[in-house]
Scaffold this motif. Structure first.
Motif: not given
Length: 324
Positions: A5-31
């Motif tokens: 359960l502790r590991r599952l909570a960590f992976y869910v948090a890591a997935l949320f961070v990855a989704i967030t970065l996946n959204f913002f990084i392309p929008r910081l690029m030109p175009g």
């Protein structure tokens, strides 16, 4: 159970961070992804049509509104529309490419892990003898090769020169896809060289890893006690030593998923194989941000799921984790 359960909570948090970065990084690029589609119409679109295209890529409204919309789209497995193959949904392209990549990587990982681990067990148990002295240096050499070099050598030797294998594709184009022996045989025939190239650069690592861990365990007290009790060599080798040595191997297997998928990118490009690697290479060249975002998210999810499965396997094999 608490450990999982502790590991599952960590992976869910890591997935949320990855989704967030996946959204913002392309929008910081030109175009933005819609610019290429709009430019291809050479000014023939009116303002409403331009807005509709931008909306289809989730680029309308404030940044927070776009982020909320993006989270909802990811939850529905809707990764937008591909700019290269407009208006094909990115999710369908990802599913198609992932299916063929899983054929390559799945077969290669299975045989590399099994054969490499068994060779490592035999080499460690007979360290310093003929098998260990011959095959361990060979695997060290193979482990130093990169996927690109091995793929190019195999392609040149067996496809271009000897013509034993096809130059590309996942199957014979004249065959209709289906679960019949002819189509499955064609798929395996076309996948032979790509699978072999991934296998050759990965199974040496499993051999060396298993051998080194087993050698460190051979002088442990529980092994000495098992031998003193008169247990057979086979039982000591597999039930006592190999069972403990396989735990780091399982963890390494999960960590290597990202590396193997990265190697598949090069291999698929060399053999013109229609997997995620080939699609990703084309998407990078054409700046297909929707596909790149979806592929990165799929890769992240694959690594997290693989690590979760390795944790479950470790709990099953290691009673100390269950007691903890």
């Amino acid at each position: 159970m608490v450990f999982l359960l502790r590991r599952l909570a960590f992976y869910v948090a890591a997935l949320f961070v990855a989704i967030t970065l996946n959204f913002f990084i392309p929008r910081l690029m030109p175009g933005d992804p819609s610019a290429r589609i709009i430019a291809s119409f050479q000014g023939r679109l009116n303002e409403a049509q331009v807005e509709a295209i931008r909306k289809s890529y989730g680029l309308t409204g404030s940044l927070w509104e776009q982020y909320v919309t993006y989270l909802g789209s990811v939850a529905r497995l809707d990764f937008g529309i591909s700019t290269v193959q407009f208006p094909e949904p990115t999710a369908s392209l990802l599913f198609y490419g992932a299916t063929w990549t899983l054929v390559l990587v799945g077969i290669a990982i299975f045989f590399a892990f099994i054969i490499g681990s068994m060779m490592g067990i035999h080499a460690a148990w007979n360290r310093g003898r003929f098998f260990d002295s011959v095959f361990t240096p060979i695997n060290v050499m193979l482990n130093a090769f990169t996927p690109a070099v091995v793929a190019l050598l195999l392609f040149y030797a067996f496809s271009l020169q000897l013509k034993w294998f096809p130059l590309g594709r996942a199957h014979d184009p004249s065959l209709m896809p289906g679960f019949d022996l002819q189509f499955i045989g064609s798929v395996l025939y076309h996948a032979t060289l790509p699978v072999l190239s991934i296998f050759l650069v990965s199974f040496g690592g499993w051999h060396l890893g298993m051998r080194n861990v087993m050698i460190n365990l051979l002088n442990e007290d529980f092994v000495i006690l098992a031998r003193a009790k008169g247990l057979s060599d086979r039982r000591v080798r597999y039930r006592y030593v190999a069972r403990n040595a396989i735990l780091p191997q399982i963890t390494s297997l999960a960590l290597s998923v990202g590396f193997l998928l990265g190697g598949a990118l090069v291999t698929e490009q060399v053999f013109n194989y229609p997997g995620l690697g080939k699609f990703t290479f084309t998407a990078i060249q054409s700046r297909d941000f929707s596909f790149i975002q979806g592929q990165l998210l799929l890769l992240t999810m694959s690594v997290l799921v693989a690590n979760l499965l390795s944790d479950i396997a470790n709990v099953i094999l290691d009673p100390r984790l269950r007691k903890g």
